[in-house]
Design a protein around this motif. Structure first.
Motif, PDB file in Angstrom:
ATOM      1  N   GLN B 410       0.804  -1.220   0.000  1.00 44.28           N
ATOM      2  CA  GLN B 410       0.000   0.000   0.000  1.00 44.28           C
ATOM      3  C   GLN B 410       0.842   1.278   0.000  1.00 44.28           C
ATOM      4  OE1 GLN B 410      -2.173  -1.014   3.500  1.00 44.28           O
ATOM      5  NE2 GLN B 410      -0.722  -0.098   4.903  1.00 44.28           N
ATOM      6  N   SER B 411       2.151   1.131   0.184  1.00 42.61           N
ATOM      7  CA  SER B 411       2.964   2.332   0.395  1.00 42.61           C
ATOM      8  C   SER B 411       2.982   3.276  -0.813  1.00 42.61           C
ATOM      9  CB  SER B 411       4.390   1.945   0.764  1.00 42.61           C
ATOM     10  OG  SER B 411       5.035   1.435  -0.364  1.00 42.61           O
ATOM     11  N   GLU B 412       2.828   2.706  -2.003  1.00 46.54           N
ATOM     12  CA  GLU B 412       2.835   3.524  -3.219  1.00 46.54           C
ATOM     13  C   GLU B 412       1.700   4.563  -3.184  1.00 46.54           C
ATOM     14  OE1 GLU B 412       3.137   2.264  -7.935  1.00 46.54           O
ATOM     15  OE2 GLU B 412       2.656   0.780  -6.425  1.00 46.54           O
ATOM     16  N   ILE B 413       0.560   4.150  -2.646  1.00 44.71           N
ATOM     17  CA  ILE B 413      -0.595   5.053  -2.562  1.00 44.71           C
ATOM     18  C   ILE B 413      -0.395   6.046  -1.421  1.00 44.71           C
ATOM     19  CG2 ILE B 413      -3.096   5.191  -2.193  1.00 44.71           C
ATOM     20  CD1 ILE B 413      -2.363   3.809  -4.817  1.00 44.71           C
ATOM     21  N   ILE B 414       0.045   5.530  -0.282  1.00 44.78           N
ATOM     22  CA  ILE B 414       0.189   6.381   0.896  1.00 44.78           C
ATOM     23  C   ILE B 414       1.250   7.456   0.673  1.00 44.78           C
ATOM     24  CG2 ILE B 414       0.721   6.414   3.380  1.00 44.78           C
ATOM     25  CD1 ILE B 414      -1.877   4.921   2.525  1.00 44.78           C
ATOM     26  N   SER B 415       2.355   7.065   0.043  1.00 46.11           N
ATOM     27  CA  SER B 415       3.434   8.047  -0.108  1.00 46.11           C
ATOM     28  C   SER B 415       3.043   9.174  -1.067  1.00 46.11           C
ATOM     29  CB  SER B 415       4.721   7.365  -0.564  1.00 46.11           C
ATOM     30  OG  SER B 415       4.493   6.716  -1.790  1.00 46.11           O
ATOM     31  N   ALA B 416       1.984   8.970  -1.861  1.00 46.31           N
ATOM     32  CA  ALA B 416       1.558  10.025  -2.792  1.00 46.31           C
ATOM     33  C   ALA B 416       0.672  11.070  -2.107  1.00 46.31           C
ATOM     34  CB  ALA B 416       0.819   9.407  -3.975  1.00 46.31           C
TER      35      ALA B 416
END
Lengths: 253, 443
Positions: B410-416
């Motif tokens: 999920q980090s790809e979404i959160i980091s955005a």
């Protein structure tokens, strides 16, 4: 340290290991060489605890304990380390998160106090220095977008941080140019000590110029067909694996 | 049988009874809009799970329920409400809504140089201002729930930024529902209009306790030439509730729109996003994360239409499904004949953690121009056993290793997510959801 007795294993219906016998004492470096498909990687995966293999016979003792009955993570916490031939890319988790979780899992297992974020950072930076790795690797996501050489160096950095008693290096030299090979070998050599053993699995003799083994074993078709000193590696390099196979067939016949 | 013929559908009765009391009833274009919208709703009727784009969403349960509009919460205070927010910060300009009604905020900072206020109040005092936006709304293209919203909206937020205005502080729209002992519904209608080259960051937070309620929100966004909007949506409504969020975005040339939608509620929820890139060089970035577990369902439908040349869109939705959770993703990118040099990508990735979870994914392109760059893809997978082994071989326990991989996914979404405080709050919610520990804190 490690005693492998008549280890037999298969994947599905395919028998890969057909009775491996090997004893590694503390402080020794053993090289296992062999042609493709001889069972080198299978042996390393079984020792580290990968699923998907069925051990059909034999046993493995690690410090006198039954290694094969330990869960993967317990083997690691007890000091077994496998440097992967193909390290896995994990996007979204940084190396330092990952390594801190790993180091703390080991400390907890040993009943020691876990490291704080600050303590861990100084610890791991020191380790990076010892094995001459760029500490920038620490802030990157685990192997994500790493070159082949960077991945292998990252394995050595992890080994340095986890300080294993038994390190199994699975084709750590494959895909490395000469400079990367030197760095990786240096990382291994600085970690050699009388308490730590290494099982170096390789296809080529090249790595053994830098990491000089105490013993060399030839693995072929799931068996160790010949063992000797470091000079055996040179003979194999010069004459190929065929003569060793023939000689073994002759011995059997 | 006779009774059944005579009896009007409950929603029609509710509409007739509520109409005189709904805000701006005396404004003729508003009344016309409500009536036309209701006709549209009657004509289209409720969708079912078989209706394209509605898979897994329990719309029939909504149809079978007798809904009453929430009544105005007389004793509620915005200051108390704000305490329930997980995202509110001192520097945020917050508008708080309880059961869909705006609560005047005594402490509240004043909006200076721009409008951020209750739509109901603005419509009452200054209806002409909004006639441009909605007076001639083409109701014929509205979906059933959007039409219902257009007929029954009680309130919502209106945010209007003049030319060149840059809102320094994030604008926070907090919608909290307190379900009643009967099925109650709310239909917030939000307007976000950014003048030429203006800039804003807007956070929409939808929260609620468990209970039968329906939150049917519509947000209409107009971005003028060169305007930039960064929208963050967090949905965390309670079990038993239904959340529908429809967002329609109209983008003029050189405008930029980004949205990160995080669906963590125990509700059955659906998001419908439509973006129209109507001017050259307009671009949008659409990100989302949904995590249904237990027997929750999440349904996402997005449509991005490239009307003009050199427009760009990037879309990525990720789903993590556990228990008997269900999710359906339908994404469409349409490239019109004039939209040469369009650059578009559309991806949906799903991680399935249980045997009973279900996911349906359908990314689609309709391309009518010939010089374009378009990529799309979708993936449904389980936990990567190779990666799991790698982590365990370094001493991480099974649970810890799985959590690390969920975090990684999920980090790809959160980091955005552009606002750090919101990112941290969402990370901590996600940690609670998966029992995650160490990985959410950077050493």
């Amino acid at each position: 340290m490690l005693e492998i007795k008549n280890l037999c294993a298969k994947i599905g219906d395919k028998q890969i290991l057909k009775g491996i016998n090997l004893t590694v004492k503390a402080g020794e470096v053993h090289a296992i060489m062999g042609p493709n498909g001889s069972g080198k990687s299978t042996l390393s995966y079984i020792l580290a605890g990968r699923e998907g293999y069925e051990v059909t016979d034999g046993q493995v003792l690690y410090e006198g304990k039954d290694l094969l009955s330990m869960p993967t993570e317990v083997r690691s916490r007890e000091g077994v380390f496998l440097a992967f031939q193909y390290p896995v890319e994990i996007h979204g988790v940084t190396n330092k998160y990952f390594l801190k979780a790993a180091v703390n899992a080991k400390l907890k297992h040993q009943g020691k106090t876990e490291m704080s974020a600050g303590q861990f950072l100084s610890f791991v930076k020191e380790k990076a220095k010892t094995v001459e790795m760029d500490e920038a690797l620490l802030s990157r996501q685990v192997n994500a977008g790493f070159s082949g050489g960077e991945k292998k160096r990252n394995e050595i950095l992890q080994m340095a941080a986890l300080e294993p008693k038994l390190a199994i290096l699975d084709e750590t030299d494959s895909g490395l140019d000469i400079d990367a090979l030197k760095i990786v070998s240096h990382g291994i050599n600085v970690m050699r000590n009388p308490q730590r053993s290494f099982l170096v699995i390789t296809h080529y003799q090249r790595l053994l110029d830098y990491v000089v083994p105490d013993f060399v074993h030839v693995l072929s078709d799931g068996r160790i067909i010949r063992s000797g000193g470091k000079e055996l590696a040179y003979q194999l390099e010069k004459e190929g694996y065929a003569w060793a196979k023939e000689e073994f067939a002759g011995l059997k016949g | 049988m006779k009774d059944a013929i005579l009896e009007k559908p409950p929603l029609e009765l509710e509409f007739e009874q509520a109409l005189p009391y709904l805000p701006a009833g005396e404004v003729s274009w508003v009344e016309r809009l409500r009536k036309r919208s209701f006709e549209r709703f009657t004509q289209s009727g409720f969708p079912s799970e078989q209706t394209p784009g509605w898979k897994f969403f329990p719309a029939s349960k909504i149809e079978e329920t007798s809904w009453k509009l929430f009544e105005f919460p007389i004793n509620a205070r915005a200051a108390d409400l704000r305490l329930s927010s997980l995202l509110a910060k001192e520097n945020f300009f917050s508008l708080c809504f309880l059961n869909g009604y705006y609560l005047p905020d005594l402490k509240g900072s004043r909006s200076e140089g721009f409008i951020a206020a209750s739509l109901a109040a603005l419509l009452k005092n200054n209806p002409e201002r909004f006639e441009n936006f909605w007076g001639h709304r083409p109701v014929g293209s509205l979906g059933a729930f959007e039409a219902l919203n257009g007929s029954l909206f009680q309130d919502g937020a209106a945010i209007v930024l003049p030319q060149g205005f840059s809102s320094l502080n994030p604008i926070h729209l907090f919608f909290l529902n307190h379900p009643l002992n009967h099925a109650a519904m709310t239909h917030p209608l939000n307007l976000i209009a950014l003048g030429p080259r203006s800039k804003a960051v807007i956070v929409q937070e939808y929260a609620g306790q468990a209970g039968v309620c329906l939150n049917n929100t519509v947000t209409e966004i107009f971005l003028d030439e060169g305007a930039q909007l960064d929208l963050i949506i967090l949905e965390r409504e309670g079990a038993g509730s239904f959340h529908l969020g429809s967002i329609a975005v109209h983008q003029a040339s050189n405008s930029r729109f980004s949205v990160s939608s995080i669906f963590l509620g125990e509700s059955s929820s659906r998001q419908e996003i439509s973006v129209e890139l109507q001017g050259e060089n307009a671009e949008c970035q659409i990100n989302g994360l949904y995590r249904p577990s237990a027997s929750q369902s999440k349904n996402i439908k997005t449509t991005i239409t490239h009307f003009k040349p050199n427009t760009r869109s990037v879309e990525l939705y990720k789903g993590i499904l556990d228990g008997q959770g269900k999710a359906a993703f339908e994404g469409l990118i349409a490239v019109k004949p004039e939209a040469q040099k369009t650059d578009a990508s559309l991806h949906n990735k799903n991680l399935i953690l249980s045997e009973e979870a279900q996911v349906h994914t359908s990314p689609e392109f309709k391309i009518e121009a010939d010089d374009v760059r378009c990529k799309h893809g979708s993936a449904i997978g389980q936990m990567d056993l190779g990666a799991l082994f790698y982590l365990k071989s370094r001493g991480l326990g099974d649970k810890e290793a799985r959590e690390a991989l969920i975090y990684a996914f999920q980090s790809e979404i959160i980091s955005a997510i552009s606002l750090e405080s919101v990112r941290t709050a969402i990370l901590s919610l996600l940690s609670q959801k998966s029992g995650l520990g160490d990985f959410s804190h950077e050493p």
